[in-house]
Design a protein around this motif. Sequence first.
Motif: not given
Length: 201
Positions: A97-98, A100-101, A105, A117, A121-122, A125-126
């Motif tokens: 997840a980190e 993919e975040t 970014q 975005q 970003i979200y 990761a989810w």
Amino acid sequence: MNPTTSANPTDPTAPSASDAEETATEDAAYDMVKTDKAAGEADGAEEALAEAEDLEPDGLDDSDKQSSGLGAAAAAVAAAGLGVVALTGSWTGKVAAERETLIGQIKTSAGGSAAQQISEIYGDAWHSTALVNGLFALLALLVGVFALVRPAFGAPSADPQPGWVRAVATAGIALGVLGLVISAGMYFDLIVPLPTTGAAG
């Protein structure tokens, strides 16, 4: 007296007919005892050989049963552990997840819409977390099924599988199925949908 005449029947040195019969009876009884003794020794040797042959396969069967039971028990515990990890999350899912975040970014650093975005970003990761959790859930399901059906393969065992092994394996299967359902709902945004710019504004 005629020399061709047989010895006097009253001669004490001459064996009587009863003595001869008694001697023959004793010899026959002695032969029977020897025969019975020899037959008994042969039967005892055969029984000892049969027992020795029976001991070796039994020892191998016991080791096979122990190894089979140990493998099924380990698989059941592993299935339950994987099911718990699938529901609570893992370090692997957090790292994915980190990652993919960070990628999101970088992609949106030069500019991008709010929807982009949120997705980069979200959302990614989810979805990565849901994918990793789903893999753990699938492993829990497969290992649990293996623990339950393991006794059906190989040599049949007279001893049934311990009850706690079946219970733990069934729990691992249940957790795996539940983890798959939740992970699928997370991945396809069925449980909690991604926020939209219209909802934010």
